[in-house]
Design a protein around this motif. Sequence first.
Motif, mmCIF file in Angstrom:
data_model
loop_
_atom_site.group_PDB
_atom_site.id
_atom_site.type_symbol
_atom_site.label_atom_id
_atom_site.label_comp_id
_atom_site.label_asym_id
_atom_site.label_seq_id
_atom_site.Cartn_x
_atom_site.Cartn_y
_atom_site.Cartn_z
ATOM 1 N N GLU A 63 0.788 -1.225 0.000
ATOM 2 C CA GLU A 63 0.000 0.000 0.000
ATOM 3 C C GLU A 63 0.822 1.279 0.000
ATOM 4 O OE1 GLU A 63 -0.370 -2.295 2.530
ATOM 5 O OE2 GLU A 63 -2.124 -3.360 1.796
ATOM 6 N N ASN A 64 2.027 1.242 0.511
ATOM 7 C CA ASN A 64 2.800 2.470 0.678
ATOM 8 C C ASN A 64 3.774 2.768 -0.454
ATOM 9 O OD1 ASN A 64 1.566 3.155 3.100
ATOM 10 N ND2 ASN A 64 2.909 1.811 4.244
ATOM 11 N N ILE A 65 3.694 2.013 -1.537
ATOM 12 C CA ILE A 65 4.562 2.348 -2.663
ATOM 13 C C ILE A 65 4.122 3.711 -3.174
ATOM 14 C CG2 ILE A 65 5.201 1.774 -5.030
ATOM 15 C CD1 ILE A 65 5.024 -1.160 -4.283
ATOM 16 N N LYS A 66 5.019 4.659 -3.099
ATOM 17 C CA LYS A 66 4.693 6.045 -3.453
ATOM 18 C C LYS A 66 4.835 6.321 -4.948
ATOM 19 C CE LYS A 66 4.427 7.378 0.948
ATOM 20 N NZ LYS A 66 4.063 6.177 1.614
ATOM 21 N N MET A 67 5.631 5.531 -5.630
ATOM 22 C CA MET A 67 5.913 5.792 -7.031
ATOM 23 C C MET A 67 4.690 5.490 -7.900
ATOM 24 S SD MET A 67 9.019 4.317 -9.366
ATOM 25 C CE MET A 67 8.519 2.622 -9.242
ATOM 26 N N PRO A 68 4.195 6.467 -8.651
ATOM 27 C CA PRO A 68 3.060 6.230 -9.533
ATOM 28 C C PRO A 68 3.409 5.215 -10.624
ATOM 29 C CG PRO A 68 3.500 8.578 -9.328
ATOM 30 C CD PRO A 68 4.629 7.853 -8.672
ATOM 31 N N ILE A 85 -1.370 -6.382 -10.416
ATOM 32 C CA ILE A 85 -1.282 -5.264 -9.474
ATOM 33 C C ILE A 85 -2.494 -5.340 -8.558
ATOM 34 C CG2 ILE A 85 -1.129 -2.775 -9.180
ATOM 35 C CD1 ILE A 85 -0.199 -2.615 -12.074
ATOM 36 N N SER A 86 -2.231 -5.267 -7.247
ATOM 37 C CA SER A 86 -3.297 -5.340 -6.261
ATOM 38 C C SER A 86 -3.038 -4.337 -5.151
ATOM 39 C CB SER A 86 -3.351 -6.758 -5.680
ATOM 40 O OG SER A 86 -4.300 -6.848 -4.659
ATOM 41 N N ASP A 87 -4.100 -3.724 -4.651
ATOM 42 C CA ASP A 87 -3.991 -2.768 -3.538
ATOM 43 C C ASP A 87 -3.018 -1.641 -3.845
ATOM 44 O OD1 ASP A 87 -5.802 -3.734 -1.633
ATOM 45 O OD2 ASP A 87 -4.397 -5.302 -1.042
ATOM 46 N N TYR A 88 -3.214 -0.998 -4.953
ATOM 47 C CA TYR A 88 -2.361 0.116 -5.342
ATOM 48 C C TYR A 88 -3.231 1.363 -5.380
ATOM 49 C CZ TYR A 88 1.293 2.674 -7.727
ATOM 50 O OH TYR A 88 2.248 3.588 -8.044
ATOM 51 N N HIS A 89 -2.706 2.499 -4.947
ATOM 52 C CA HIS A 89 -3.566 3.658 -4.731
ATOM 53 C C HIS A 89 -3.319 4.836 -5.664
ATOM 54 C CE1 HIS A 89 -5.197 1.674 -1.251
ATOM 55 N NE2 HIS A 89 -3.976 1.418 -0.850
ATOM 56 N N HIS A 90 -2.367 4.737 -6.586
ATOM 57 C CA HIS A 90 -2.127 5.820 -7.542
ATOM 58 C C HIS A 90 -2.758 5.442 -8.875
ATOM 59 C CE1 HIS A 90 0.733 7.785 -4.889
ATOM 60 N NE2 HIS A 90 1.239 6.590 -4.648
ATOM 61 N N HIS A 91 -3.576 6.297 -9.433
ATOM 62 C CA HIS A 91 -4.264 5.988 -10.684
ATOM 63 C C HIS A 91 -3.923 7.014 -11.755
ATOM 64 C CE1 HIS A 91 -7.168 4.365 -7.514
ATOM 65 N NE2 HIS A 91 -6.327 3.430 -7.857
ATOM 66 N N HIS A 92 -2.636 7.296 -11.928
ATOM 67 C CA HIS A 92 -2.185 8.215 -12.959
ATOM 68 C C HIS A 92 -2.212 7.498 -14.297
ATOM 69 C CE1 HIS A 92 -0.813 10.948 -9.837
ATOM 70 N NE2 HIS A 92 -0.288 9.898 -9.228
ATOM 71 N N SER A 93 -2.259 8.262 -15.357
ATOM 72 C CA SER A 93 -2.230 7.706 -16.698
ATOM 73 C C SER A 93 -1.020 6.788 -16.856
ATOM 74 C CB SER A 93 -2.173 8.846 -17.715
ATOM 75 O OG SER A 93 -2.166 8.311 -19.007
ATOM 76 N N LEU A 94 -1.227 5.668 -17.515
ATOM 77 C CA LEU A 94 -0.165 4.675 -17.628
ATOM 78 C C LEU A 94 -0.219 3.995 -18.984
ATOM 79 C CD1 LEU A 94 2.026 2.786 -16.386
ATOM 80 C CD2 LEU A 94 0.152 1.352 -15.619
ATOM 81 N N LEU A 95 0.905 3.923 -19.632
ATOM 82 C CA LEU A 95 1.017 3.157 -20.857
ATOM 83 C C LEU A 95 1.659 1.829 -20.506
ATOM 84 C CD1 LEU A 95 2.205 5.822 -23.434
ATOM 85 C CD2 LEU A 95 -0.092 4.925 -23.078
ATOM 86 N N LEU A 96 0.945 0.761 -20.804
ATOM 87 C CA LEU A 96 1.465 -0.574 -20.561
ATOM 88 C C LEU A 96 2.131 -1.076 -21.836
ATOM 89 C CD1 LEU A 96 -1.586 -2.040 -18.618
ATOM 90 C CD2 LEU A 96 0.620 -1.379 -17.672
ATOM 91 N N ALA A 101 0.350 -9.998 -22.318
ATOM 92 C CA ALA A 101 -0.632 -11.013 -22.689
ATOM 93 C C ALA A 101 -1.651 -11.245 -21.575
ATOM 94 C CB ALA A 101 0.070 -12.328 -23.034
ATOM 95 N N GLU A 102 -1.249 -11.005 -20.326
ATOM 96 C CA GLU A 102 -2.137 -11.223 -19.182
ATOM 97 C C GLU A 102 -2.063 -10.026 -18.246
ATOM 98 O OE1 GLU A 102 -2.123 -15.983 -18.496
ATOM 99 O OE2 GLU A 102 -0.405 -14.894 -17.691
ATOM 100 N N LEU A 103 -3.239 -9.528 -17.835
ATOM 101 C CA LEU A 103 -3.313 -8.395 -16.914
ATOM 102 C C LEU A 103 -4.302 -8.736 -15.811
ATOM 103 C CD1 LEU A 103 -2.660 -5.466 -16.115
ATOM 104 C CD2 LEU A 103 -4.456 -4.728 -17.710
ATOM 105 N N PHE A 104 -3.834 -8.645 -14.565
ATOM 106 C CA PHE A 104 -4.644 -8.931 -13.389
ATOM 107 C C PHE A 104 -4.694 -7.679 -12.524
ATOM 108 C CE2 PHE A 104 -2.587 -12.760 -14.843
ATOM 109 C CZ PHE A 104 -3.609 -13.704 -14.857
ATOM 110 N N ILE A 105 -5.897 -7.167 -12.280
ATOM 111 C CA ILE A 105 -6.110 -5.967 -11.470
ATOM 112 C C ILE A 105 -7.030 -6.361 -10.321
ATOM 113 C CG2 ILE A 105 -7.114 -3.651 -11.429
ATOM 114 C CD1 ILE A 105 -4.746 -3.712 -13.235
ATOM 115 N N SER A 106 -6.647 -6.061 -9.071
ATOM 116 C CA SER A 106 -7.547 -6.389 -7.963
ATOM 117 C C SER A 106 -7.365 -5.438 -6.787
ATOM 118 C CB SER A 106 -7.348 -7.836 -7.498
ATOM 119 O OG SER A 106 -6.111 -7.993 -6.861
ATOM 120 N N SER A 107 -8.419 -5.339 -6.011
ATOM 121 C CA SER A 107 -8.443 -4.604 -4.742
ATOM 122 C C SER A 107 -8.069 -3.132 -4.880
ATOM 123 C CB SER A 107 -7.524 -5.287 -3.719
ATOM 124 O OG SER A 107 -7.954 -6.616 -3.501
ATOM 125 N N PHE A 108 -8.582 -2.495 -5.919
ATOM 126 C CA PHE A 108 -8.483 -1.043 -6.062
ATOM 127 C C PHE A 108 -9.799 -0.498 -5.505
ATOM 128 C CE2 PHE A 108 -5.067 -2.204 -8.654
ATOM 129 C CZ PHE A 108 -4.419 -1.121 -9.197
#
Length: 189
Positions: A63-68, A85-96, A101-108
């Motif tokens: 939770e405390n990773i400060k880097m966007p 990526i799970s339990d991450y709190h920065h939602h800045h624009s991001l180019l992946l 091939a696989e993307l897992f997003i959880s607990s935002f």
Amino acid sequence: MFHHNNNALEDLNILGYPNLRIIPDCLYNLKDLQIGKCENLELQPHQLQGLTYLTSLKITNCENIKMPLSEWGLARSTSLKTLTISDYHHHHSLLLPTTLAELFISSFKNLESLAFLSLQRLTSLKRLCISSCPNLQSFLPREGLFNTLSELFITYCPLLIQRCSKEKREDWPKIAHIPYVKIDDRLIL
């Protein structure tokens, strides 16, 4: 083990170290990196940008990773295939990276849209899993997702599930082409 001359390390799992603050800079040959339950970890942009061989990255409950995410340098990766990526709190624009091939997003918990991920760029994406995002209402670009997507999983996202159901039909036309759609453990055909 983390000496700067150690270039043989390819897989590293760092799990359950709440007092860990930094990871070493000598991890440039990693192919698989998993970091979880490291509440005080402070990642630096150069640490992830230098991982040019990385094929799988999983960061959960840090939770405390400060880097966007936008500073992680993932868009330049030519080898990254799986991102979790799970339990991450920065939602800045991001180019992946388009190699993903696989993307897992959880607990935002407060996330309302996945627009910041630019999903329409992911021309190699085959599997998308979204879980435990109670405020998520939208994840689809206007154009829909690429035909390469063959599996979509959505669980514990009540607002998104409503939009993607066959009955509501709001977002169903944008995902109907996906061969395998599973919403809250129900296979949708």
